[in-house]
Design a protein around this motif. Structure first.
Motif: not given
Length: 98
Positions: A4-6, A11-13, A51-53, A77-78
């Motif tokens: 499934x798409x992220x 993506x931010x994390x 690029x590898x979230x 943190x994330x």
């Protein structure tokens, strides 16, 4: 199996994780950190650049250990920063499987 798409939050994390790991690496050579964590320098480069979230848990755990970060610190943190960066959508975590 189709992945499934992220979500925007994932993506931010991933970007926050990469930034955190890059700061923790400091002046240490990428090659030395990657080899100590058992990954390739290219994989570390991709994680640090976002690029590898969603790297695997074992990869994050090994990098954290090598860099002297606790997993609690990484998690906080994330998640604290990402919740400030991306508005949450109610029910976003519930995805339909295809």
């Amino acid at each position: 199996m189709v992945r499934l798409p992220l979500s925007p939050e994932e993506i931010v994390r991933g970007k926050l994780l990469g930034q955190m790991l890059r700061r923790a690496r400091g002046e240490r050579p990428m090659l030395a950190v990657a080899m100590a964590a058992g990954i390739s320098p290219e994989t570390l480069r991709k994680i640090e650049s976002g690029r590898v979230p969603t790297p695997s848990f074992s990869t994050v755990a090994m990098l954290s250990m090598v860099l002297g970060l606790s997993l609690d610190t990484v998690w906080q943190g994330i998640h604290e920063e990402s919740s400030d960066s991306v508005p949450r959508v109610q029910g976003e975590h519930l995805r339909k499987a295809s």
